[in-house]
Design a protein around this motif. Structure first.
Motif, PDB file in Angstrom:
ATOM      1  N   ILE A 103     -16.853 -29.322  -0.411  1.00 22.29           N
ATOM      2  CA  ILE A 103     -16.650 -30.659  -0.966  1.00 22.29           C
ATOM      3  C   ILE A 103     -15.373 -30.645  -1.807  1.00 22.29           C
ATOM      4  N   ALA A 104     -14.644 -31.750  -1.794  1.00 18.72           N
ATOM      5  CA  ALA A 104     -13.496 -31.897  -2.697  1.00 18.72           C
ATOM      6  C   ALA A 104     -13.890 -32.860  -3.812  1.00 18.72           C
ATOM      7  N   LEU A 105     -13.710 -32.419  -5.066  1.00 15.60           N
ATOM      8  CA  LEU A 105     -14.064 -33.251  -6.220  1.00 15.60           C
ATOM      9  C   LEU A 105     -12.806 -33.698  -6.942  1.00 15.60           C
ATOM     10  N   PHE A 106     -12.799 -34.960  -7.383  1.00 16.06           N
ATOM     11  CA  PHE A 106     -11.628 -35.484  -8.079  1.00 16.06           C
ATOM     12  C   PHE A 106     -12.070 -36.219  -9.337  1.00 16.06           C
ATOM     13  N   LEU A 107     -11.417 -35.889 -10.450  1.00 14.19           N
ATOM     14  CA  LEU A 107     -11.643 -36.616 -11.701  1.00 14.19           C
ATOM     15  C   LEU A 107     -10.446 -37.540 -11.884  1.00 14.19           C
ATOM     16  N   LEU A 108     -10.708 -38.848 -11.929  1.00 17.17           N
ATOM     17  CA  LEU A 108      -9.606 -39.808 -11.994  1.00 17.17           C
ATOM     18  C   LEU A 108      -9.244 -40.126 -13.445  1.00 17.17           C
ATOM     19  N   SER A 109      -8.114 -40.818 -13.624  1.00 15.49           N
ATOM     20  CA  SER A 109      -7.628 -41.066 -14.979  1.00 15.49           C
ATOM     21  C   SER A 109      -8.561 -42.009 -15.755  1.00 15.49           C
ATOM     22  N   ASP A 110      -9.369 -42.815 -15.032  1.00 16.01           N
ATOM     23  CA  ASP A 110     -10.311 -43.690 -15.725  1.00 16.01           C
ATOM     24  C   ASP A 110     -11.643 -42.988 -15.991  1.00 16.01           C
ATOM     25  N   GLY A 111     -11.721 -41.707 -15.654  1.00 14.17           N
ATOM     26  CA  GLY A 111     -12.915 -40.937 -15.963  1.00 14.17           C
ATOM     27  C   GLY A 111     -13.935 -40.852 -14.840  1.00 14.17           C
ATOM     28  N   THR A 112     -13.759 -41.623 -13.761  1.00 16.90           N
ATOM     29  CA  THR A 112     -14.726 -41.547 -12.672  1.00 16.90           C
ATOM     30  C   THR A 112     -14.498 -40.276 -11.853  1.00 16.90           C
ATOM     31  N   VAL A 113     -15.571 -39.825 -11.201  1.00 12.10           N
ATOM     32  CA  VAL A 113     -15.497 -38.655 -10.338  1.00 12.10           C
ATOM     33  C   VAL A 113     -15.700 -39.123  -8.895  1.00 12.10           C
ATOM     34  N   ARG A 114     -14.850 -38.644  -7.987  1.00 13.38           N
ATOM     35  CA  ARG A 114     -15.001 -38.981  -6.572  1.00 13.38           C
ATOM     36  C   ARG A 114     -15.229 -37.700  -5.789  1.00 13.38           C
TER      37      ARG A 114
END
Lengths: 127, 854
Positions: free
Chosen positions: A41-52
């Motif tokens: 899985i690839a996890l991403f933490l965005l600048s608004d705090g959400t995780v995708r």
């Protein structure tokens, strides 16, 4: 399918929230790979705090590298650009926004959420 | 609404194109079954000879996603054996019965075997499928091991395919002879004078040609295999193997058995809508007979595929007849023929240019008033093919001789191309289609044209013409091509560099908030990383800068096709000690890395996994190596000869200068990669003039050349200064590089930068030597800052636990190897396994190769 009473296997096969790592393990706008069961899985933490969360496999090269791409935006969509051949995907839906002249292909996505400093994936057969 | 069931018989290139076209345009539900005879995914049969140039079957596979479509079921290795038209179903070899609403026959052709004795002997091959060429290659390799001398291979048939096969035999180390029964090679495409020119070119390539030679039989040796050929004139030719390329026969057996009308000379009869005598059945490609003719070329097959797909979807397309244009794909031999090459149109005129010494023969066929181009033949120099073929049927608009004369006579006539001219024959896109995409779909560059129209996305040979059309069209609309970096920054790189420098902002977030919008992308983020590196000297992985880096800079290695990386330690000037070599050898052995020498005089180690990089670099750093920045848009290598230290002819110490320059500019971030070459004398063994900065020793001192380039657009560097001493040389390179770094566009190398620069090389000389802009002091200071701040990126990373976290393979399993990796042995080393090898289970080396030792 015919109507049947739910047996044990169908009730347990539904998706459940699974802890993967702590939020502190992630860095804003830089992906990390995670291993859940045998899936990458690839996890991403965005600048608004959400995780995708998306599949780590790049559908265009078949290499497991999506987590190592550059995070960005296209109009309103948060995006990830594959480091291999530069196709750009919408992190919310997995759809390809720039196919680089190839046929459309998409990234599988999972629902992710943060809770008490940890990152959870909605994980299971039916996701 | 129930889905229309479409059954496609045959899984070759034309069937693949049909599906691609159908699936991308269908708006109603479809249920497609594709049935192939070969046990493979559809592949590029036209590129069969690439198989001998090193491509594997995988590389020749056509776009897989077409068959991954949920509406398609693909069955390989189970050909259709009969059609029951009454019941609307087909029956496969395995006995499966599949019903259809619409049936598409795309069974293609088979290679013909001439009716002569011995055509079935062992050692006799045809040249049609991947299996054919694989068998041929195995046979040649097997025999080569038994026979001391080079093998003798004969190719019967001197057409396009025969010449390609002869080239393939040569590529396998065999002596090749082409046997042609007609009086000339490629007799379907060339007239006698053109055929003679081609013969000379082929013979120059070391291939023997026999024309007018009719083979009467193939002779078997004592072991039963072929040993030679006999001809009608009583002569003979010895042969260890024979390849038959005498034409193809349409695979119309099942159509005939089903009672469909077939042509006298074979093939399923179709009308201009690709319909056969049964309204539910269409035929496309080489099996289709249109106006009683079957043609063994892929382009008309593609045209039929588009017509059939359009018709099936209720559209109106018609097949307008065969375009017999062809171009031979044999390296070193340039041949093309197009349109009415034999001047069969009444009143047609020929214009011929022939240069037997130069091996060039060109002919254009024009209408009786010498204005309209009808066709032509090009032998020895087919560079005008791409420009001329789309013009067939339209007014040439220039003196025909201009297209025939060598050097400078031909410019791609993009501006005046008629709308109906086909620019991309792979995707069947016309000039009008591209203009429309610019006007109506807002396409502004080649990439968006590729996405919208697919033009240029297949073989790429029309890309320059597409680019010309797009800019001509934009200009005619009164538009200039946007200089914005990307959707996040409206300014070009040069302006952004100045904005960041003047504002003194040091983080991406602050810069994009002040000068841009959104959260950036894979264009602007690496550009800003490079700018910040030049201005602040920060480490690639310092704080937020790390998130801007392309994966190569982020892990300080070069990503390869399977997601592993290659590692290149710096070897200044190409020098390496025996001890250094031993360390590299040990590391490569311990980590199972594939090693190869680079073009820049150093060693590349491939197949390192993310989590192995710090382990590998710890050992390299301990042995005194540092990062070679082979991954960066930065100085790569300084290539040199040995100069006065060893060479009898050396004038100055080129290696010492190369080492000095490499140590000075190592780690310098730039808009694109930078390369330097230093030659110790005018013999130029370091090929310095192909580099961004080329330095050549003379008795008067160093001569400095600027703006050279290898790669796809080679360019010789131009003389910037001559007779320099060491210090002056270094100062001028300092200023040249720093001026380039500040003013170039994104991903612009020094060669195009110099072309765009006001005054070109003279303008550059004024800036860096005469200080015409008054910035030299500033440029010198910037370079001094770089030299002062240099640190080895890898040593700094190894000393910082926070940076090392980035090399964990999985956030929740930091040392677990990527389980998808698989390797195959090749010439004593490992290489990534192809998809086919993975499927067949022939993968001998799994991803986890060894216990990692510290």
């Amino acid at each position: 399918m015919s109507t049947q009473t739910l047996d044990r296997t169908t009730t347990t096969a539904g998706p459940t929230w699974r802890r993967v790592c702590s939020v502190d393990d992630l860095e804003v706008e830089r992906g990390r790979a995670a291993l859940v069961d045998h899936a990458q899985i690839a996890l991403f933490l965005l600048s608004d705090g959400t995780v995708r969360a998306t599949c780590n496999r790049d559908p265009y090269s078949s290499a497991y590298v999506i987590s190592r791409g550059i995070v960005g935006s296209r109009e309103d969509a948060p995006t990830i650009a594959s480091p291999m051949y530069k196709q750009v995907f919408d992190l919310r839906t997995g759809s390809c926004l720039d196919t680089q002249g190839k046929d459309p292909a998409r990234l599988r996505t999972w629902q992710a959420r943060r809770s008490d400093g940890d990152v959870y994936l909605l994980w299971g057969r039916a996701s | 609404m129930s889905a229309t069931r479409v059954v496609v018989v045959g899984a070759g290139m034309v069937a693949h194109r049909f599906l691609e076209s159908l699936l991308s345009r269908a708006e109603t539900p479809l249920d497609v079954v594709l049935l192939g005879e070969e046990d493979r995914h559809p592949y590029d049969r036209v590129g069969l000879s690439r198989f001998f140039a090193g491509d594997d079957a995988e590389a020749m596979t056509l776009e897989r996603s077409v068959l991954d479509d949920a509406r398609v079921r693909f069955v390989a290795g189970d050909p259709v054996e009969s059609i029951d038209r009454g019941a609307h179903l087909v029956v496969t070899r395995s006995g499966e019965r599949i019903g259809y609403d619409r049936l598409i026959l795309a069974t293609g052709s088979s290679a013909a075997r001439p009716p002569i004795d011995g055509a079935d002997l062992p050692g006799v091959f045809v040249y049609r499928t991947l299996d054919d060429v694989q068998q041929l290659r195995e046979h040649v390799e097997g025999m080569s091991r038994q026979i001391e001398r080079p093998l003798r291979g004969c190719v019967i048939g001197g057409g396009l395919l025969g010449l390609e096969a002869a080239g393939a035999l040569q590529g396998l180390g065999a002596e090749a002879t082409v046997i042609q029964s007609s009086d000339r090679l490629m007799s379907a495409q060339l007239d006698l004078p053109a055929g003679e020119s081609l013969r000379r070119l082929i013979e120059q390539r070391g291939i023997t040609v026999r024309t007018g030679a009719r083979t009467t039989r193939l002779v078997a040796g004592p072991a039963g295999a072929v040993i030679g050929l006999e001809f009608t004139d009583g002569t003979a030719e010895p042969a260890d193997l024979v390849v038959l390329t005498v034409g193809v026969r349409p695979r119309d057996e099942i159509a005939r058995a089903a009672g469909l009308d077939c042509g006298d000379r074979g093939g399923v009869e179709i009308d201009a809508t690709c319909r056969t005598s049964d309204p539910a059945v269409m035929a496309i490609g080489e099996v289709a007979s249109f106006e009683n003719l079957c043609v063994g070329l892929v382009a008309p097959g593609y045209a039929m595929a588009e017509v059939a797909a359009t018709r099936l979807l209720g559209g109106e397309a018609i097949f307008g007849g065969y375009d017999l244009s062809t171009k031979l794909k044999l390296s070193g031999v340039d041949v093309a023929s197009f349109g009415d090459a034999f001047a069969t149109t009444p009143g047609a005129l020929d214009v011929v240019y022939s240069d037997p010494v130069g091996g060039v023969h060109k002919k254009l066929v024009l209408s009786d008033d010498a204005t309209t181009l009808l066709g032509g033949m090009l032998v020895g120099d087919a560079s005008a093919y791409g420009a001329l073929r789309p013009l067939v049927g339209s007014v040439l608009g220039a003196d025909p001789a201009a297209f025939l004369l060598p050097e400078g006579g031909v410019t791609a006539p993009t501006g005046e191309l008629p709308d109906e001219a086909v620019v991309c024959s792979c995707a069947g896109v016309t000039a009008g289609g591209i203009r429309q995409a610019v006007h109506e779909q807002g396409c502004e560059d080649v990439a968006s044209i590729k996405t919208c129209t697919r033009a240029g996305a297949t073989c790429g040979s029309c890309v320059l013409m597409v680019k010309g059309l797009v800019s001509a069209e934009l200009t005619s609309m009164g538009r200039t091509v946007s200089s914005a970096l990307c959707e996040h920054f409206d300014m070009p790189r040069r302006q952004l560099f100045d904005a960041v420098r003047v504002s003194g902002l040091g983080t991406f977030s602050a810069i994009i908030e002040r000068f841009g919008r959104g959260r950036g992308c894979d264009t602007c983020k690496p550009v800003l990383a490079s700018i910040l590196s030049t201005l602040t000297g920060a480490h690639v992985l310092d704080g937020e800068i790390a998130t801007l880096q392309d994966t190569n800079d982020h892990v300080m290695a070069n990503m390869q096709k399977d997601g592993t990386y290659s590692v290149v330690p710096r070897m200044p000037g190409g020098e390496v000690t025996p001890e250094g070599l031993i360390v590299i050898g040990e590391i490569a052995r311990d980590f199972g890395l594939y090693t190869k020498l680079t073009g820049g005089q150093r060693i590349d180690m491939f197949g390192a996994r993310l989590e192995e990089l710090p382990l590998i670099w710890q050992r390299l750093v301990d042995a005194g190596f540092e990062s070679g920045q082979a991954y960066g848009k930065s100085l790569r290598t300084v290539k040199s000869c040995v100069g006065t230290a060893w060479c009898r002819y050396g004038v100055l110490d080129s290696t010492a200068m190369a080492v000095r320059l490499e140590l000075r500019y190592r780690g310098l971030r730039a808009p694109h990669k930078l390369k330097i070459g230093v030659s110790g004398c005018a013999r130029e063994c370091a090929e310095a003039r192909g580099k961004d900065a080329g330095i050549i020793a003379t008795a008067q001192g160093w001569n400095l050349y600027a703006g050279g380039n290898g790669g796809a657009t080679p360019r010789h560097a131009e003389l910037l200064a001559e007779g320099l001493d060491d210090e002056a040389l270094v100062r001028i390179i300092d200023r040249f590089f720093m001026y380039y770094i500040r003013t170039a566009d994104k991903l612009q190398r020094t060669a195009p930068w110099l072309e765009d620069l006001d005054g070109g090389i003279d303008g550059l000389r004024e800036v860096v030597m005469e200080d015409s802009l008054g910035i030299c002091e500033d440029l010198d200071a910037a370079m001094d800052l770089h030299v002062e701040h240099y640190e080895d990126e890898w040593a700094a990373t190894l000393a910082d636990p926070v940076k090392l976290k980035r090399f964990e393979s999985f956030v929740n399993a930091p040392t677990t190897a990527d389980p998808s990796l698989a390797y195959t042995p090749s010439r004593g080393q490992a290489r990534p396994a192809s998809t086919e090898e993975r499927r067949s289970g022939e993968v001998l080396i799994a991803g986890t190769r060894l216990e990692v030792r510290r």
